[in-house]
Write an enzyme that holds these catalytic residues in place. Structure first.
Site, mmCIF file in Angstrom:
data_model
loop_
_atom_site.group_PDB
_atom_site.id
_atom_site.type_symbol
_atom_site.label_atom_id
_atom_site.label_comp_id
_atom_site.label_asym_id
_atom_site.label_seq_id
_atom_site.Cartn_x
_atom_site.Cartn_y
_atom_site.Cartn_z
ATOM 1 C CB SER A 146 52.866 18.722 104.758
ATOM 2 O OG SER A 146 52.043 19.763 104.830
ATOM 3 C CB THR B 66 80.474 2.986 141.750
ATOM 4 O OG1 THR B 66 81.518 2.481 142.357
ATOM 5 C CG2 THR B 66 79.728 4.225 142.783
ATOM 6 C CG HIS B 67 83.413 1.739 138.438
ATOM 7 N ND1 HIS B 67 84.060 2.621 137.500
ATOM 8 C CD2 HIS B 67 83.524 2.543 139.688
ATOM 9 C CE1 HIS B 67 84.595 3.684 138.197
ATOM 10 N NE2 HIS B 67 84.245 3.686 139.566
ATOM 11 C CB SER C 135 62.317 -17.986 124.179
ATOM 12 O OG SER C 135 62.699 -18.979 123.289
ATOM 13 C CE LYS D 237 66.033 -15.968 126.951
ATOM 14 N NZ LYS D 237 66.843 -15.403 126.233
ATOM 15 C CD GLU E 136 65.334 -6.884 125.501
ATOM 16 O OE1 GLU E 136 66.277 -7.426 124.882
ATOM 17 O OE2 GLU E 136 64.315 -7.803 125.592
ATOM 18 C CE LYS F 158 53.861 21.294 110.397
ATOM 19 N NZ LYS F 158 54.887 21.678 109.644
HETATM 20 N N1 ARG Z 1 52.805 23.028 105.103
HETATM 21 C C1 ARG Z 1 53.662 24.089 105.457
HETATM 22 C C2 ARG Z 1 54.557 23.829 106.560
HETATM 23 O O1 ARG Z 1 54.267 22.802 107.303
HETATM 24 C C3 ARG Z 1 52.605 25.117 105.841
HETATM 25 C C4 ARG Z 1 53.483 26.502 105.742
HETATM 26 C C5 ARG Z 1 53.564 26.647 104.143
HETATM 27 N N2 ARG Z 1 53.827 28.112 103.942
HETATM 28 C C6 ARG Z 1 54.218 28.598 102.578
HETATM 29 N N3 ARG Z 1 54.504 29.871 102.490
HETATM 30 N N4 ARG Z 1 54.498 27.733 101.817
HETATM 31 O O2 ARG Z 1 55.338 24.265 106.963
#
Ligand code: ARG
Length: 467
Positions: A33, A165-166, A287, A293, A300, A335
């Site tokens: 990660s 409205t609408h 554009s 334009k 958007e 994450k």
């Molecule tokens: N990289 C892991 C996470 O984001 C950290 C925790 C890992 N824990 C484990 N027991 N492997 O969740």
């Protein structure tokens, strides 16, 4: 910290061209990660310093070891900040990257840092700290957006426009009142941010893997050092809880939905057909083929970012759904969704704040549109109730006839003759023309929260005290 034995297996013939070896390279790829959780480096180091300090205070590690650890962590922080740190996928995540570097820098004392702690409570801590800081940033950005709307509302408390409205002309309102609707929406978003900060204000560190620890740690001390109101109360829940991330994504989604509605209005208002606003050059594009334009690209894109943010909420809800207690590696997938949404939300709020501050309000166009489409028909009906004593339903009926007549004559209500109106109801006098203008219409709507400029100014004043 297991090191993969990458040179031992040959790569898969179907898809292994880019791999030095077989399954364990895949394992490293799916497991690591570090590419995204390196964002948590500052939180990880803060958490480790607080943890080591507590361990020494409790006599679990020596003061000398603690000093070495803290010094080493400070060095690592500046290495990362100055771009000198080499992250390694082999070391999986930010926690092990930092710990391995600490061992290189200070030797065996580094091994004592992980006493009475697991990566499970460590990651819960780091991520919570990160989300908390992000929420604080969102809070102040929303305050900026609200301030932009309050300024525009003040400037245009008397500017009439059609209310819809609408998306059909309904009754005249003021542009200031319309701006204040967004103040209410973003005000609720900011309140949700504040609640989320309160909800998550407990420290996970010390829950260890899931069961707590036999070492005599002081979780109140680490909680205080890290700015939390106290420690979490259940170690199992602590390492399996990602509500703080879900709450962030949920409130971000609602806020993004609000931003997308504003974006849509900006797109509509800036068309030549509506012509209610002119976007500044800073927030529009041209554009490459059609020289006339001016496109509302920023609006958007804000509208589109909402799709990403809402998608992230669904993604993480789905990751968490059905997970047994306590920690599972699935949770590592939390994450990227949060990081991506945070970036999108910040950009969207910033772009909208800029657009709202910069756009030119075409008061003449708004006023012309406000009077069209029989927008004061309700005022005529209300007048018949007030001045001629008709029940509202009858007044509604008479007014309906008046609108049909105006439509037939190709004119506005105020352009009908008194004789025509009296033919519909003899109680009508020329005083009625006083309520058929848009200015009279908005000025009359003085009910609490109504569109009358006097009311709008009261609401602006209320919000000004609420930052
Ligand atoms: N990289 C892991 C996470 O984001 C950290 C925790 C890992 N824990 C484990 N027991 N492997 O969740």
């Amino acid at each position: 910290m297991a090191d993969g034995n990458s040179e031992t297996k040959s790569s898969n013939q179907m898809w292994g061209g880019r791999f030095a070896s077989g399954p364990d390279a895949i394992m490293e790829e799916i497991n690591a990660s570090i590419d995204f959780d390196k964002k948590l480096f500052a939180q990880d180091i803060r958490g480790s310093i607080a943890h080591a300090t507590m361990l020494a205070h409790q006599g679990i590690i020596s003061t000398e070891d603690k000093d070495k650890i803290v010094h080493g962590l400070d060095t690592i922080l500046s290495e990362i900040e100055s771009g000198q740190f080499e992250f390694s996928r082999r070391l999986e995540d930010i926690h092990m990257n930092i710990e391995a570097r600490l061992a290189t820098l200070i030797g065996p004392a580094a091994g004592r840092l992980h006493t009475a702690r697991s990566r499970n409570d460590q990651v819960a801590l780091d991520f919570r700290l990160w989300v908390k800081e992000e929420l604080q940033k969102c809070e102040s950005m929303l305050t900026g957006l609200i301030a932009a709307f309050l300024d525009r509302a003040e400037e245009h408390a008397d500017t009439v426009m059609p209310g819809f409205t609408h998306l059909q002309t309904a009754q005249p309102v003021t542009f200031g009142h319309h701006c204040m609707a967004y103040v209410e929406m973003f005000g609720r978003d900011r309140a949700r941010v504040r609640h989320a900060i309160e909800h998550m204000d407990e420290s996970p560190i010390g829950a260890a893997a899931l069961a707590g620890t036999g070492f005599p740690i002081d979780r109140h001390m680490t909680a205080k050092a890290l700015g939390f109101s106290g420690p979490t109360r259940n170690s199992i829940d602590t390492v399996s809880d990602r509500d703080f991330a879900l709450e962030f994504l949920a409130l971000a989604s609602i806020c993004a939905v609000h931003l997308s509605r504003l974006a849509e209005e900006i797109v509509i208002w800036s068309t030549p057909q509506f012509g209610f606003i002119r976007l500044s050059d800073a927030f529009s594009t041209g554009s490459s083929i059609m020289p006339q334009k001016k496109n509302p690209d920023a609006a958007e894109l804000v509208r589109a970012k909402t799709g990403r943010i809402n998608g992230s909420l669904i993604a993480l809800l789905t990751v968490m759904k059905g997970l047994p207690l306590a920690y599972s590696k699935d949770m590592q997938e939390d994450k990227e969704q949060v990081f991506d949404s945070a970036e999108s939300l910040e950009l969207a709020i910033a772009a909208m704040t800029g657009m709202v501050r910069d756009m030119t309000i075409r008061t003449d166009r708004m006023k012309a549109a406000a009077g069209s489409g029989y927008s004061t028909a309700t005022d005529l009906a209300d007048w018949l109730v007030r001045e001629a004593g008709l029940p509202f339903r009858d007044a509604h009926h008479v007014t309906g006839h008046a609108v049909a007549l105006a439509e037939k004559n190709g004119c506005e209500l105020a352009e009908l003759s008194l004789e025509d109106l009296q033919a519909l109801n003899p109680a009508i006098t020329d005083k009625v023309f006083g309520v058929l203008t848009v200015e009279a219409s908005v000025a009359s709507r003085t009910s609490f929260g109504g569109t009358a400029p006097s009311e709008v100014r009261k609401q602006i004043a209320w919000w000004r005290t609420r930052n």
